[in-house]
Motif scaffolding. Structure first.
Motif, PDB file in Angstrom:
ATOM      1  N   GLY A 181       0.815  -1.207   0.000  1.00 20.77           N
ATOM      2  CA  GLY A 181       0.000   0.000   0.000  1.00 20.77           C
ATOM      3  C   GLY A 181       0.847   1.254   0.000  1.00 20.77           C
ATOM      4  N   ILE A 182       1.919   1.266   0.799  1.00 21.06           N
ATOM      5  CA  ILE A 182       2.833   2.413   0.813  1.00 21.06           C
ATOM      6  C   ILE A 182       3.464   2.604  -0.561  1.00 21.06           C
ATOM      7  CG2 ILE A 182       4.996   3.300   1.768  1.00 21.06           C
ATOM      8  CD1 ILE A 182       4.282   1.902   4.399  1.00 21.06           C
ATOM      9  N   ALA A 183       3.903   1.494  -1.171  1.00 18.86           N
ATOM     10  CA  ALA A 183       4.495   1.580  -2.507  1.00 18.86           C
ATOM     11  C   ALA A 183       3.474   2.107  -3.512  1.00 18.86           C
ATOM     12  CB  ALA A 183       5.004   0.198  -2.932  1.00 18.86           C
ATOM     13  N   GLY A 184       2.237   1.641  -3.413  1.00 22.00           N
ATOM     14  CA  GLY A 184       1.188   2.106  -4.327  1.00 22.00           C
ATOM     15  C   GLY A 184       0.917   3.591  -4.170  1.00 22.00           C
ATOM     16  N   VAL A 185       0.871   4.068  -2.943  1.00 24.23           N
ATOM     17  CA  VAL A 185       0.648   5.499  -2.702  1.00 24.23           C
ATOM     18  C   VAL A 185       1.793   6.322  -3.278  1.00 24.23           C
ATOM     19  CG1 VAL A 185       0.511   7.264  -0.903  1.00 24.23           C
ATOM     20  CG2 VAL A 185      -0.813   5.166  -0.678  1.00 24.23           C
ATOM     21  N   PHE A 186       3.018   5.836  -3.130  1.00 25.93           N
ATOM     22  CA  PHE A 186       4.167   6.565  -3.677  1.00 25.93           C
ATOM     23  C   PHE A 186       4.115   6.611  -5.202  1.00 25.93           C
ATOM     24  CE2 PHE A 186       8.550   6.488  -5.345  1.00 25.93           C
ATOM     25  CZ  PHE A 186       8.948   7.756  -4.937  1.00 25.93           C
ATOM     26  N   VAL A 187       3.805   5.490  -5.820  1.00 22.60           N
ATOM     27  CA  VAL A 187       3.711   5.456  -7.290  1.00 22.60           C
ATOM     28  C   VAL A 187       2.612   6.394  -7.772  1.00 22.60           C
ATOM     29  CG1 VAL A 187       3.106   3.991  -9.256  1.00 22.60           C
ATOM     30  CG2 VAL A 187       4.667   3.135  -7.494  1.00 22.60           C
ATOM     31  N   LEU A 188       1.526   6.440  -7.017  1.00 19.68           N
ATOM     32  CA  LEU A 188       0.372   7.241  -7.431  1.00 19.68           C
ATOM     33  C   LEU A 188       0.617   8.735  -7.239  1.00 19.68           C
ATOM     34  CD1 LEU A 188      -2.599   6.955  -8.426  1.00 19.68           C
ATOM     35  CD2 LEU A 188      -3.285   7.025  -6.016  1.00 19.68           C
ATOM     36  N   THR A 189       1.212   9.114  -6.107  1.00 20.14           N
ATOM     37  CA  THR A 189       1.323  10.544  -5.775  1.00 20.14           C
ATOM     38  C   THR A 189       2.747  11.079  -5.820  1.00 20.14           C
ATOM     39  OG1 THR A 189       1.572  10.110  -3.394  1.00 20.14           O
ATOM     40  CG2 THR A 189      -0.681  10.295  -4.262  1.00 20.14           C
ATOM     41  N   ASP A 190       3.731  10.189  -6.016  1.00 23.01           N
ATOM     42  CA  ASP A 190       5.149  10.557  -6.038  1.00 23.01           C
ATOM     43  C   ASP A 190       5.605  11.150  -4.706  1.00 23.01           C
ATOM     44  OD1 ASP A 190       7.597  10.546  -7.401  1.00 23.01           O
ATOM     45  OD2 ASP A 190       7.440  12.687  -7.805  1.00 23.01           O
ATOM     46  N   SER A 191       4.982  10.695  -3.614  1.00 25.73           N
ATOM     47  CA  SER A 191       5.378  11.172  -2.299  1.00 25.73           C
ATOM     48  C   SER A 191       4.898  10.199  -1.237  1.00 25.73           C
ATOM     49  CB  SER A 191       4.798  12.563  -2.018  1.00 25.73           C
ATOM     50  OG  SER A 191       5.178  13.012  -0.728  1.00 25.73           O
ATOM     51  N   ILE A 192       5.561  10.239  -0.076  1.00 23.14           N
ATOM     52  CA  ILE A 192       5.067   9.473   1.074  1.00 23.14           C
ATOM     53  C   ILE A 192       4.772  10.403   2.252  1.00 23.14           C
ATOM     54  CG2 ILE A 192       6.208   7.306   0.462  1.00 23.14           C
ATOM     55  CD1 ILE A 192       8.352   8.055   2.599  1.00 23.14           C
TER      56      ILE A 192
END
Length: 642
Positions: A181-192
């Motif tokens: 999920g963290i990886a998906g959020v980063f790919v989607l928004t380019d940020s964590i």
């Protein structure tokens, strides 16, 4: 103040952990309790300064990761949500530390235990003050590690080792989803970083990704993956099996895990990521159904358990279900409100149970108790207060928070909301029933313990009773005092953007206008559960045995926890063991060792032994070999081949 609230427990853990032998038991206890008390003072000041005065801020400590577009600072985020969690965690943990001084006084390694407790608290504080998903994951895994250390604290016991491994492994299953999920959020928004994530989500609301041959919305997929992580940490249905076994740890550990840390991390995660979940109605529906199912499922099991700590553990599992289905219907403030009040009465119940175990010479089976209330009046009174709050009796803390959760489920005006409301009402009835079953069998009736045990029943020392009194005050008044700011009509002013609810998701607003029957139903269900327990265990104590014999299949089904452990053993453990055995014997020994490095080495060794036989040391053998060589060379030259 901001750093002190988080890092003082770490200081206490380091000092007690590395210098415990020099400090001794008393010195280690003083250091850890002292640093926790200072952290609690900081946490409470931050609670009022941030939540009430509105002075939210983020304290950046250092740059942590900077690689291309991937950036992560080590920072402490203090908004209302973090401030509520920090204040609650530090206060509850301080009381548990003080209680542990008395409860663990006869243990051989007190400094190690106190260091683990403080380290556990530090990890949870890092989790709730995280400013980005990577830092949150650090705290997330930290509480997982500390739970392993504390559940298996008495490592001489095989059962404790197994329970610690089980908790660690089951949580890793959920953490796979969390990491994805963290990886998906980063790919989607380019940020964590949370602020950057929430700012970028609007542009990706319609983004689709391919999954198993079809397409799903990216925000739905990320939300579901994050919730899988929350399921593991907060012991929701299917990933709940570690929670009751965690009772193998000392009682203060059970209180810390179940009241203030670890299991509440999943609820915090879903609430922190509310802007994402509000864009994912399918994920919210899943959260609601899983939460409501967990609330009812765990309550059914709690009705037939006999270990005093396991009954309270399944109560925790059930109450976490309430918190999740509140979040699932977008009533995030109600979820955190119930988390907040639950911390007080659940810590009170666990520490009260520890006081009973202490009085009963380490006996935990309620069938071997009874008739002790006159000998432990203070503990008895504290357990009454905890159970009244848990059952939602007016006007204790659980009454305000649990009723708001149920009213919000009704107020969602949806199919999943209706399912949660009905399941929550049924769970409220069962909760009241098993709470009073525990209370009656533990304290009332004829003594069922052995005579020498009853002779030594005694009240706990003041160092154990004082934390119970503070928790009892919270269990009585926390709901009344904090109802209006947490979930009142102006809840948005209190949370100040820390919680986001999309327009049209009016569960909390509708809850305030619920009809009278909706407001009275939880109280009536709780009262009915108490009445049934009183009938079965006080007036007609022979009836439970007859009912268990009459409905033996159902009784054993519930007693064996719906056979989830047996099912998982058949579906996952045995096949994994069989596969491992086949790979070991067939692959490792049969192929790799036979034809790989071991096989090559064995062949070379055998060849060397045969060649060595040519070196006999006899001159005529060497002369004969030279003659044969000359003949071969001459023959090759004569035939033109050389």
């Amino acid at each position: 103040m901001e750093t002190g609230a988080v890092f003082l427990p770490l200081v206490g853990a380091i000092v007690a952990g590395f210098f415990g032998r020099a400090l001794g038991d008393r010195g280690a206890a003083l250091v850890t309790c002292g640093t926790m008390a200072l952290a609690a003072a900081c946490g409470l000041m931050l609670f009022f300064d941030v939540a009430y005065a509105g002075n939210a801020r983020t304290v950046t400590l250092a740059a942590w990761v900077d690689s291309g577009s991937f950036e992560a600072n080590w920072a402490l985020r203090y908004d209302t949500l973090s401030a509520v969690m920090v204040g609650m965690v530090t206060l509850i943990s301080t009381l548990i530390h003080v209680y542990s001084v008395g409860y663990m006084s006869h243990d051989r390694t007190v400094p190690r235990f106190m260091a683990y407790l403080s380290l556990f608290t530090f990890a949870m504080l890092m989790l709730v003050t995280a400013d980005n998903l990577l830092q949150l994951f650090f705290g997330w895994e930290g509480v997982g590690l500390c739970s392993y250390l504390l559940i298996g604290y008495w490592y001489e016991r095989e059962s404790a080792n197994r329970a610690a491994m089980k908790a660690f492994i089951v949580n890793r299953v959920g953490d796979v989803g969390f990491a994805l999920g963290i990886a998906g959020v980063f790919v989607l928004t380019d940020s964590i970083a949370f602020d950057a994530i929430f700012a970028a989500l609007g542009a990706h609301e319609a983004t689709m990704v391919r999954l198993f041959g079809g397409e799903v919305r990216a925000v739905e997929l990320c939300a579901v993956l994050l919730f899988i992580g929350a399921m593991g940490k907060s012991a929701q249905l299917f990933l709940h099996t570690w929670l009751p076994d965690a009772m193998e740890g000392p009682t203060p550990v059970s209180a810390l895990i179940h009241a203030a840390t670890m299991v509440t991390a999943g609820v915090f995660l879903v609430t922190r990521m509310s802007p994402l979940f509000e864009m994912a109605p399918v994920a919210l529906g899943i959260v609601t159904v899983i939460g409501a199912s967990t609330a009812l499922f765990a309550a059914t099991i709690g009705c037939v358990q006999n270990d005093i700590k396991r009954i309270i553990a399944y109560s925790t599992c059930s109450q976490l279900g309430y918190m999740f289905f509140a979040a699932g219907v977008s009533a995030y403030p109600a979820a955190i409100f119930h988390l907040f009040t639950h911390a007080f009465f659940k810590a009170l119940l666990f520490l009260g149970a520890g006081s009973v175990i202490h009085a009963m010479s380490d006996e935990q089976d309620i069938r071997r108790m009874g008739g002790i209330w006159r000998k432990v009046p203070a503990t008895y009174a504290m357990m009454w207060i905890g159970n009244l709050a848990l059952a939602g009796v007016p006007f204790f803390a659980g009454f305000y928070s649990k009723d708001m959760v149920l009213e919000a489920a009704w107020g969602a005006q949806s199919a999943v909301g209706a399912f949660a409301f009905v399941s929550g009402l049924a769970a409220a009835f069962l909760t009241a029933f098993y709470s009073w079953r525990l209370l009656i069998l533990t304290f009332h009736g004829e003594p069922r313990a052995e005579e020498h045990v009853m002779e030594h029943v005694h009240e706990s020392p003041l160092v154990m009773l004082a934390p119970l009194v503070v928790l009892a005050i919270g269990a009585m008044f926390a709901g009344m005092v904090f109802y209006e700011p947490f979930v009142g009509h102006n809840w948005q002013e209190f949370w100040r953007g820390a919680i986001v609810v999309a327009p049209g998701n009016d569960a909390i607003e509708n809850a305030h206008h619920a009809p009278l029957w909706v407001k009275l139903a939880p109280v009536l269900m709780g009262g009915s559960g108490i009445a049934l327990a009183y009938l079965l265990y006080m007036i007609r104590p022979e009836l439970p045995g007859r009912l268990a014999a009459r409905f033996q299949g159902l009784y054993r089904f519930l007693l064996n926890k719906w056979y989830f452990d047996e099912l998982y053993d058949r579906l996952f453990v045995r096949p994994a063991m069989a596969l491992g055995d086949a790979l070991w014997k067939g692959g490792d020994l049969g192929v790799i060792d036979r034809f790989g490095p071991d096989g090559v080495a064995a062949t070379a060794h055998a060849a060397a032994l045969r060649i060595v036989r040519l070196q006999t040391g006899l001159v005529y053998h060497y002369a004969f070999a030279m003659l044969i060589g000359i003949v071969v060379i001459v023959t090759l030259v004569a035939t033109g081949r050389l």
